[in-house]
Motif scaffolding. Sequence first.
Motif, PDB file in Angstrom:
ATOM      1  N   ARG A  10      40.966  59.496  95.942  1.00 29.27           N
ATOM      2  CA  ARG A  10      42.048  59.718  94.952  1.00 29.27           C
ATOM      3  C   ARG A  10      41.621  59.415  93.530  1.00 29.27           C
ATOM      4  O   ARG A  10      42.518  59.317  92.497  1.00 29.27           O
ATOM      5  N   GLY A  11      40.539  59.475  93.259  1.00 30.03           N
ATOM      6  CA  GLY A  11      39.669  59.516  92.064  1.00 30.03           C
ATOM      7  C   GLY A  11      39.695  58.023  91.128  1.00 30.03           C
ATOM      8  O   GLY A  11      39.444  58.004  90.130  1.00 30.03           O
ATOM      9  N   HIS A  12      39.944  56.967  92.067  1.00 31.17           N
ATOM     10  CA  HIS A  12      39.891  55.612  91.563  1.00 31.17           C
ATOM     11  C   HIS A  12      38.277  55.271  91.455  1.00 31.17           C
ATOM     12  O   HIS A  12      37.965  54.423  92.423  1.00 31.17           O
ATOM     13  N   GLU A  13      37.685  55.708  90.424  1.00 30.16           N
ATOM     14  CA  GLU A  13      36.363  55.170  90.370  1.00 30.16           C
ATOM     15  C   GLU A  13      36.077  53.834  90.387  1.00 30.16           C
ATOM     16  O   GLU A  13      35.190  53.198  90.986  1.00 30.16           O
ATOM     17  N   GLN A  14      36.769  53.136  89.506  1.00 28.10           N
ATOM     18  CA  GLN A  14      36.280  51.717  89.405  1.00 28.10           C
ATOM     19  C   GLN A  14      36.732  50.766  90.538  1.00 28.10           C
ATOM     20  O   GLN A  14      35.888  49.979  91.144  1.00 28.10           O
ATOM     21  N   GLN A  15      37.824  51.341  91.304  1.00 26.36           N
ATOM     22  CA  GLN A  15      38.158  50.483  92.543  1.00 26.36           C
ATOM     23  C   GLN A  15      37.204  51.049  93.548  1.00 26.36           C
ATOM     24  O   GLN A  15      36.921  50.138  94.396  1.00 26.36           O
ATOM     25  N   ALA A  16      36.836  52.241  93.680  1.00 20.80           N
ATOM     26  CA  ALA A  16      35.680  52.561  94.392  1.00 20.80           C
ATOM     27  C   ALA A  16      34.598  51.902  94.618  1.00 20.80           C
ATOM     28  O   ALA A  16      33.953  51.432  95.699  1.00 20.80           O
ATOM     29  N   ALA A  17      34.177  51.566  93.331  1.00 22.77           N
ATOM     30  CA  ALA A  17      32.842  50.821  93.099  1.00 22.77           C
ATOM     31  C   ALA A  17      33.007  49.498  93.371  1.00 22.77           C
ATOM     32  O   ALA A  17      32.083  48.842  94.161  1.00 22.77           O
ATOM     33  N   ALA A  18      34.289  48.888  93.054  1.00 23.99           N
ATOM     34  CA  ALA A  18      34.534  47.556  93.607  1.00 23.99           C
ATOM     35  C   ALA A  18      34.649  47.333  95.010  1.00 23.99           C
ATOM     36  O   ALA A  18      33.831  46.389  95.554  1.00 23.99           O
ATOM     37  N   ALA A  19      35.061  48.262  95.784  1.00 26.71           N
ATOM     38  CA  ALA A  19      35.142  48.428  97.207  1.00 26.71           C
ATOM     39  C   ALA A  19      33.922  48.378  97.825  1.00 26.71           C
ATOM     40  O   ALA A  19      33.177  47.693  98.760  1.00 26.71           O
ATOM     41  N   GLU A  20      33.107  49.423  97.038  1.00 26.14           N
ATOM     42  CA  GLU A  20      31.503  49.462  97.665  1.00 26.14           C
ATOM     43  C   GLU A  20      30.659  48.029  97.422  1.00 26.14           C
ATOM     44  O   GLU A  20      29.916  47.733  98.297  1.00 26.14           O
ATOM     45  N   GLU A  21      31.034  47.501  96.166  1.00 23.82           N
ATOM     46  CA  GLU A  21      30.250  46.204  95.935  1.00 23.82           C
ATOM     47  C   GLU A  21      30.724  45.047  97.105  1.00 23.82           C
ATOM     48  O   GLU A  21      29.823  44.537  97.391  1.00 23.82           O
ATOM     49  N   ALA A  22      32.017  44.975  97.152  1.00 28.86           N
ATOM     50  CA  ALA A  22      32.550  44.252  98.317  1.00 28.86           C
ATOM     51  C   ALA A  22      31.816  44.346  99.580  1.00 28.86           C
ATOM     52  O   ALA A  22      31.420  43.512 100.393  1.00 28.86           O
ATOM     53  N   LEU A  23      31.692  45.654  99.983  1.00 23.52           N
ATOM     54  CA  LEU A  23      31.102  46.189 101.107  1.00 23.52           C
ATOM     55  C   LEU A  23      29.739  45.659 101.450  1.00 23.52           C
ATOM     56  O   LEU A  23      29.434  45.212 102.399  1.00 23.52           O
ATOM     57  N   ARG A  39      32.450  34.874  99.617  1.00 23.15           N
ATOM     58  CA  ARG A  39      33.332  34.636  98.603  1.00 23.15           C
ATOM     59  C   ARG A  39      32.819  35.897  97.364  1.00 23.15           C
ATOM     60  O   ARG A  39      33.784  35.934  96.553  1.00 23.15           O
ATOM     61  N   ALA A  40      31.582  36.125  97.505  1.00 22.90           N
ATOM     62  CA  ALA A  40      31.299  37.190  96.371  1.00 22.90           C
ATOM     63  C   ALA A  40      32.172  38.532  96.803  1.00 22.90           C
ATOM     64  O   ALA A  40      32.563  39.261  95.829  1.00 22.90           O
ATOM     65  N   ALA A  41      32.139  38.909  97.985  1.00 21.66           N
ATOM     66  CA  ALA A  41      33.013  39.931  98.552  1.00 21.66           C
ATOM     67  C   ALA A  41      34.464  40.013  98.149  1.00 21.66           C
ATOM     68  O   ALA A  41      35.050  40.880  97.727  1.00 21.66           O
ATOM     69  N   ALA A  42      35.108  38.522  98.338  1.00 17.62           N
ATOM     70  CA  ALA A  42      36.526  38.552  97.781  1.00 17.62           C
ATOM     71  C   ALA A  42      36.594  38.643  96.294  1.00 17.62           C
ATOM     72  O   ALA A  42      37.491  39.243  95.776  1.00 17.62           O
ATOM     73  N   MET A  43      35.808  38.146  95.513  1.00 12.80           N
ATOM     74  CA  MET A  43      35.868  38.411  94.006  1.00 12.80           C
ATOM     75  C   MET A  43      35.473  39.756  93.553  1.00 12.80           C
ATOM     76  O   MET A  43      36.395  40.376  92.781  1.00 12.80           O
ATOM     77  N   SER A  44      34.738  40.423  94.263  1.00  9.21           N
ATOM     78  CA  SER A  44      34.207  41.707  94.017  1.00  9.21           C
ATOM     79  C   SER A  44      35.523  42.854  94.308  1.00  9.21           C
ATOM     80  O   SER A  44      35.765  43.605  93.624  1.00  9.21           O
ATOM     81  N   PHE A  45      36.185  42.512  95.352  1.00  7.40           N
ATOM     82  CA  PHE A  45      37.258  43.351  95.794  1.00  7.40           C
ATOM     83  C   PHE A  45      38.577  43.082  94.917  1.00  7.40           C
ATOM     84  O   PHE A  45      39.326  44.109  95.191  1.00  7.40           O
ATOM     85  N   ASN A  46      38.554  42.350  94.107  1.00 14.22           N
ATOM     86  CA  ASN A  46      39.617  42.104  93.242  1.00 14.22           C
ATOM     87  C   ASN A  46      39.893  43.517  92.454  1.00 14.22           C
ATOM     88  O   ASN A  46      41.084  43.744  92.408  1.00 14.22           O
ATOM     89  N   ARG A  47      39.021  44.029  92.093  1.00 15.41           N
ATOM     90  CA  ARG A  47      39.397  45.408  91.367  1.00 15.41           C
ATOM     91  C   ARG A  47      39.854  46.321  92.144  1.00 15.41           C
ATOM     92  O   ARG A  47      40.598  47.252  91.611  1.00 15.41           O
ATOM     93  N   ALA A  48      39.679  46.223  93.453  1.00 15.22           N
ATOM     94  CA  ALA A  48      39.864  47.410  94.508  1.00 15.22           C
ATOM     95  C   ALA A  48      41.285  47.204  94.963  1.00 15.22           C
ATOM     96  O   ALA A  48      41.766  47.926  95.776  1.00 15.22           O
ATOM     97  N   ARG A  49      41.850  46.013  94.736  1.00 15.37           N
ATOM     98  CA  ARG A  49      43.294  45.632  95.495  1.00 15.37           C
ATOM     99  C   ARG A  49      44.366  46.224  94.818  1.00 15.37           C
ATOM    100  O   ARG A  49      45.403  46.242  95.297  1.00 15.37           O
ATOM    101  N   ARG A  50      44.112  46.845  93.595  1.00 12.65           N
ATOM    102  CA  ARG A  50      45.288  47.410  92.795  1.00 12.65           C
ATOM    103  C   ARG A  50      44.842  48.595  92.206  1.00 12.65           C
ATOM    104  O   ARG A  50      43.718  48.903  91.934  1.00 12.65           O
ATOM    105  N   HIS A 100      28.610  43.067 100.081  1.00 10.15           N
ATOM    106  CA  HIS A 100      28.574  41.613 100.378  1.00 10.15           C
ATOM    107  C   HIS A 100      28.877  41.336 101.794  1.00 10.15           C
ATOM    108  O   HIS A 100      28.269  40.341 102.587  1.00 10.15           O
ATOM    109  N   LEU A 101      29.975  42.058 102.201  1.00  9.14           N
ATOM    110  CA  LEU A 101      30.274  41.789 103.690  1.00  9.14           C
ATOM    111  C   LEU A 101      29.428  42.233 104.476  1.00  9.14           C
ATOM    112  O   LEU A 101      28.932  41.458 105.565  1.00  9.14           O
ATOM    113  N   GLN A 102      28.520  43.307 104.367  1.00  7.53           N
ATOM    114  CA  GLN A 102      27.409  43.610 105.309  1.00  7.53           C
ATOM    115  C   GLN A 102      26.556  42.621 105.173  1.00  7.53           C
ATOM    116  O   GLN A 102      25.967  42.250 106.355  1.00  7.53           O
TER     117      GLN A 102
END
Length: 567
Positions: free
Chosen positions: A411-424, A348-359, A426-428
């Motif tokens: 692609r220089g999407h720094e906020q999205q990259a950080a969100a994806a790493e946070e989701a990662l 659940r925490a991964a899903a919430m974290s990934f929200n910033r990375a989904r767009r 949690h998933l790990q």
Amino acid sequence: MVPDVSTGSDTRGLIVYLFGPGRRDEHTDPHIVAAWDMAGAPDPGRDPAATYSQLAKRLDHHVDLRTRELGGKKPPRHVWHCPVRTAPGDRYLTDTEWAEVVRRIVHATGIAPEGDEKACRWIAVRHADDHIHLMATTVRADGRRPRTHRDGQRAQAECRKIEAEFGLRRLKPGDLTAPRTPTGAERAKAERQDQTVTARHWLREQAYAVAAAVRTEADYFTVLQSLGIKVKTRLGPETGDIIGYSLAAPGDTNAAGEPVWYGGSKLAPDLSINRLRERLPDQKVADRPWYGADPADPWRHTTTAIHTAHTVLDSDDDAAAQGHLAAFGDALYNIASATTGPHQAELRAAAMSFNRARRSATRADHQAATALHKAAKELAYASSEPGGLAIALLFATVHLARAAAKWHKQRGHEQQAAAAEEALRHLQAGYQQAATPALADLARRAPRATTARRYEQDVRAALPDHADRILADPTWTALTTTLAQAETAGHNPRRLLTKVGAQRELDSAERPAEVLNWLVTAQPNRRAQAARKRSTVSGTSFVTAMANPPATPVVDRSQPQSLQRGR
């Protein structure tokens, strides 16, 4: 350093708040640290004779002149407000340093360009260690309005420069796709109500979870209402179609006892009615799995679609890749909801974290991700969690989250990259919690030595370049059990190893046998498939059962995290 630009119409009201005690007596020593004219700006925080009305009159001087020219009509939303806060852990700036910061921001935003004698009047008030409030009235001495187009973005860009020069924490630049952050008033209200999140945050998570599970726009509003959320739609004057909507959390009211409404686009850009329609095309009952299909199919279909998404991220089609990332965000919500066990909280925490990375600023091609969207919807209605296959799916999500972080970073999407790493992360963590006992159990049920040696020969024949590393992997014994199960299910182990070995490169895998174990696990049971083809199961009962699906396929009010506010 975070600026937050807004506008209003009450000069004196904002002054009263800035120099007052605050909503919880949190304001300490309020005073002006900088102004358009320090000598001409009365400071109620330092001068006992100065009043709020005197300061408001001085700030409104040009506004009042312009009002008289307009025949008594005040310019709209003429009060400009911009709190600027340092990041947690940053050192506290002195008043002199804050004065420099605010002069640079009013220059960058167009409120008061340096050297412009006809610029707007402004003040900067400090009433806490970690932030100041910039306030201006947006009528210049020449009667014109300032050029404040994209002022929030310009303030952000200037703050990034200030952080580097002042040795502060370097925050990541945005691209105007982030959701609105809760206001101070919203946070204070949540604290008074003993809630861990604000109404805005809670509504956003509910909306994402529901949108991930439902199949149609009508279902979206129906399920939200079933959760006690108030829904208000806006209809087009000519067609009568829905052109917008707002949500209100249960029990969230203003001083007058009326619901506090949040527009869909104000919760998050991709929750607007138009963005929702892009990923919620009407799907008929026939699109759902036919009655009697293998209960493991939704998990297997989602795993396959996630592997496909990884391939798309490696292509040059950014729109398709962005579409798959949006679909992956939905899939994470449904995986978390369909999962049982202690690792569910991490999912659940991964899903919430990934929200910033989904767009991102890249427009998503949702049609390109139709397979992943459909698989995620199937998973929302899954009736059981098929053990190892669920872990194989979780393993695939770890792989895709890592690829998403890399894609955004390139692609220089720094906020999205950080969100994806946070989701990662949690998933790990969730994967380790689920996989460790499962792999240990597989190892305990290893086949006989003669069978294991046969599988060793299969590995050397099918994957000669990786065989030594696979056989030295601590999870090799678990893989032999999985290969035995696959053979029982009708697969030829050697051909199967060749097939799954081509699905993912193994050079970068720290544990190649573990990778193969979950790839093999995700393969269909060929004997069960053949048996189902021979059977004659009518689909009528499925259509009857699914014509009225459960009202709340994924939302359980008794659950914590994203599906239960503040519990």
